[in-house]
Scaffold this active site. Sequence first.
Site, mmCIF file in Angstrom:
data_model
loop_
_atom_site.group_PDB
_atom_site.id
_atom_site.type_symbol
_atom_site.label_atom_id
_atom_site.label_comp_id
_atom_site.label_asym_id
_atom_site.label_seq_id
_atom_site.Cartn_x
_atom_site.Cartn_y
_atom_site.Cartn_z
ATOM 1 N N LYS A 127 1.215 -5.055 -5.828
ATOM 2 C CA LYS A 127 1.128 -4.194 -7.018
ATOM 3 C C LYS A 127 2.379 -4.308 -7.884
ATOM 4 O O LYS A 127 2.294 -4.406 -9.106
ATOM 5 C CB LYS A 127 0.934 -2.720 -6.580
ATOM 6 N N GLN A 146 0.587 2.499 -2.076
ATOM 7 C CA GLN A 146 -0.259 2.343 -0.888
ATOM 8 C C GLN A 146 -1.558 1.617 -1.283
ATOM 9 O O GLN A 146 -1.539 0.842 -2.219
ATOM 10 C CB GLN A 146 -0.559 3.698 -0.225
ATOM 11 N N ASP A 201 0.590 -3.013 0.007
ATOM 12 C CA ASP A 201 1.333 -4.280 -0.046
ATOM 13 C C ASP A 201 0.510 -5.437 -0.607
ATOM 14 O O ASP A 201 0.734 -6.600 -0.265
ATOM 15 C CB ASP A 201 1.864 -4.655 1.351
ATOM 16 N N GLY A 211 6.937 0.266 -1.188
ATOM 17 C CA GLY A 211 7.944 -0.772 -1.411
ATOM 18 C C GLY A 211 7.288 -1.797 -2.306
ATOM 19 O O GLY A 211 6.400 -2.524 -1.857
ATOM 20 N N HIS A 212 7.650 -1.820 -3.570
ATOM 21 C CA HIS A 212 7.004 -2.710 -4.541
ATOM 22 C C HIS A 212 7.975 -3.810 -4.936
ATOM 23 O O HIS A 212 9.045 -3.542 -5.486
ATOM 24 C CB HIS A 212 6.538 -1.905 -5.764
HETATM 25 P P1 GDP Z 1 3.162 -3.894 -3.156
HETATM 26 O O1 GDP Z 1 3.598 -2.800 -2.246
HETATM 27 O O2 GDP Z 1 1.701 -3.871 -3.416
HETATM 28 O O3 GDP Z 1 3.949 -3.952 -4.435
HETATM 29 O O4 GDP Z 1 3.450 -5.247 -2.376
HETATM 30 P P2 GDP Z 1 4.794 -5.616 -1.564
HETATM 31 O O5 GDP Z 1 5.866 -5.913 -2.520
HETATM 32 O O6 GDP Z 1 5.062 -4.616 -0.507
HETATM 33 O O7 GDP Z 1 4.314 -6.899 -0.778
HETATM 34 C C1 GDP Z 1 3.852 -8.038 -1.428
HETATM 35 C C2 GDP Z 1 4.726 -9.208 -1.003
HETATM 36 O O8 GDP Z 1 4.095 -10.425 -1.363
HETATM 37 C C3 GDP Z 1 6.070 -9.216 -1.685
HETATM 38 O O9 GDP Z 1 7.020 -9.790 -0.833
HETATM 39 C C4 GDP Z 1 5.831 -10.118 -2.901
HETATM 40 O O10 GDP Z 1 7.010 -10.746 -3.364
HETATM 41 C C5 GDP Z 1 4.894 -11.122 -2.325
HETATM 42 N N1 GDP Z 1 3.912 -11.704 -3.250
HETATM 43 C C6 GDP Z 1 3.284 -11.120 -4.293
HETATM 44 N N2 GDP Z 1 2.370 -11.963 -4.820
HETATM 45 C C7 GDP Z 1 2.440 -13.108 -4.093
HETATM 46 C C8 GDP Z 1 1.736 -14.332 -4.128
HETATM 47 O O11 GDP Z 1 0.840 -14.559 -4.911
HETATM 48 N N3 GDP Z 1 2.079 -15.280 -3.181
HETATM 49 C C9 GDP Z 1 3.042 -15.057 -2.256
HETATM 50 N N4 GDP Z 1 3.291 -16.028 -1.386
HETATM 51 N N5 GDP Z 1 3.732 -13.911 -2.208
HETATM 52 C C10 GDP Z 1 3.418 -12.942 -3.101
HETATM 53 P P1 IMO Z 2 2.981 0.187 -0.844
HETATM 54 O O1 IMO Z 2 2.971 1.062 -2.084
HETATM 55 C C1 IMO Z 2 1.670 -0.374 3.255
HETATM 56 C C2 IMO Z 2 1.315 3.190 5.756
HETATM 57 C C3 IMO Z 2 2.296 3.335 6.899
HETATM 58 C C4 IMO Z 2 1.446 4.142 7.858
HETATM 59 C C5 IMO Z 2 0.657 5.071 6.927
HETATM 60 C C6 IMO Z 2 1.290 6.445 6.752
HETATM 61 O O2 IMO Z 2 4.209 -0.595 -0.692
HETATM 62 O O3 IMO Z 2 1.730 -0.616 -0.779
HETATM 63 P P2 IMO Z 2 3.430 7.395 5.500
HETATM 64 O O4 IMO Z 2 4.831 6.900 5.423
HETATM 65 O O5 IMO Z 2 2.751 7.463 4.186
HETATM 66 O O6 IMO Z 2 3.312 8.660 6.278
HETATM 67 O O7 IMO Z 2 2.651 6.291 6.387
HETATM 68 O O8 IMO Z 2 0.601 4.407 5.686
HETATM 69 N N1 IMO Z 2 1.953 2.986 4.426
HETATM 70 C C7 IMO Z 2 1.960 1.824 3.779
HETATM 71 N N2 IMO Z 2 1.518 0.607 4.160
HETATM 72 N N3 IMO Z 2 2.189 -0.201 2.026
HETATM 73 C C8 IMO Z 2 2.604 1.014 1.622
HETATM 74 O O9 IMO Z 2 3.004 1.262 0.361
HETATM 75 C C9 IMO Z 2 2.542 2.086 2.538
HETATM 76 N N4 IMO Z 2 2.900 3.394 2.476
HETATM 77 C C10 IMO Z 2 2.523 3.927 3.649
HETATM 78 O O10 IMO Z 2 2.662 2.091 7.411
HETATM 79 O O11 IMO Z 2 0.514 3.303 8.488
HETATM 80 MG MG MG Z 3 4.670 -2.574 -0.450
#
Ligand code: GDP
Ligand code: IMO
Ligand code: MG
Length: 421
Positions: free
Chosen positions: A16, A222, A13, A40-41
């Site tokens: 990416k 991840q 998270d 979840g991207h």
């Molecule tokens: P990913 O899994 O690495 O793609 O990241 P996620 O989408 O799960 O989580 C990142 C969260 O931070 C999302 O809700 C994005 O919209 C948000 N986000 C990304 N970059 C920024 C930033 O620079 N500032 C803020 N406030 N939110 C951001």
């Molecule tokens: P993105 O790509 C954050 C965590 C879960 C749990 C562990 C194992 O959005 O960054 P799993 O479902 O793989 O068996 O879970 O890994 N986890 C993540 N945490 N971002 C993710 O993906 C994750 N995918 C799995 O919360 O601790």
């Molecule tokens: Mg994510």
Amino acid sequence: MKVDVLLGLQWGDEGKGKIVDVLAPKYDVVARFQGGPNAGHTLEFNGIKHVLHQIPSGIFREKTRNVIGNGVVLDPIIFKNEIEKLAKYNLDFRANLFISKKATIIIPTHRLLDQAYEKAKGIDKIGSTLKGIGPSYQDKIGRQGLRVGDILSENFKAKFNKLVDAHFEILKKYDIEYNWSDLETQFFNAVDFLKQFNLIDSEYFINEELKKGSTILAEGAQGSLLDIDFGSYPFVTSSNTVTAGACTGLGVAPRKIGEVYGIFKAYSTRVGSGPFPTELLNEEGERMRKEGNEFGSTTGRPRRCGWIDLPSLKYSIMINGVTQLLMMKADVLNIFPTIKICTHYQLSDGTITESIPYEVINQQITPIYTEMKGWNTSLADITKDSMPKELADYIAYLEKALEVPITVISIGPDREQTILK
Ligand code: GDP
Ligand code: IMO
Ligand code: MG
């Protein structure tokens, strides 16, 4: 040409999805190499927010082709839902989406097994997203998995039944409720749906594109600290989330890896169980969660929050061979007059170290912090040449400690809120 890799250096998270979308116009191909719908991207542009689970984050860029590589585990049901949600944007999936025949399929019993195993673990649960990731990779490694290419074969149903029977034998021992006929119908509808997509030998596709001079970006899922080998085992995911995973997950030779973009948040978060040395279990952590909207993109769970952790970032940089750093969510720290940076760990026997100990899960690690003055102001209107001094100092401190340049700073979720340094 070489394949550039973009991956998370923390516990996922990091942002990416946003950065892949920002970089995608520079790339002819974006390819996912591991993980599955546990990812979840999030992408934001034109006032709309999209969360992608299975589909690579280059999908909104007209000229970028997207590949789901052999290292990925694919749930046809989640894939179908995701495609249907995107229908209103008129994306050209025929031209721009390709799925490896060697990607492993997640079947409904994988999700049930995930639930069963987690339930049986009780308080020791991993905190899995329950998407069937562990059980599907188990079957892949156990050489009994189903792959995307198998759906085209006449005996797919027989292979499926055989695997399901094996899963039912295990599930008997657990108390999990389900309606099998619904799950099976949903699954086969989704499998039929999947057949209309470009199912390819993605290792040939990627290598032929490289030969032609195409630019390719591998999109990690991840984060490095959730890697099956290098994360805080067993509180990890079931794939290699590090650069090496891009080689096996796409069929790219190590010498064909180019830039390695390492993404990190200006602080730390983790969702699920497992060690988190800088976790803030106080009001400061609450404020970080609120300011950063730190709730899971896949499960909606609140993310654990804490200060930046240099020993673990250094570890991730080492394992991945990071060549450029991208710092995300700097704006979330606007509200803090003082920013803390964990430089070392104190272990339970009093040792002070910069390394992650093998026994990381069995001991209390006390972070040792250095403090810096925060910028404590909005970053909304900054440019690379007009940053608050304290932000510039924070960046300079991190670059020196991590020995890698920070080339991108993100100051908000939107595509536009990105500063290229
Ligand atoms: P990913 O899994 O690495 O793609 O990241 P996620 O989408 O799960 O989580 C990142 C969260 O931070 C999302 O809700 C994005 O919209 C948000 N986000 C990304 N970059 C920024 C930033 O620079 N500032 C803020 N406030 N939110 C951001
Ligand atoms: P993105 O790509 C954050 C965590 C879960 C749990 C562990 C194992 O959005 O960054 P799993 O479902 O793989 O068996 O879970 O890994 N986890 C993540 N945490 N971002 C993710 O993906 C994750 N995918 C799995 O919360 O601790
Ligand atoms: Mg994510």
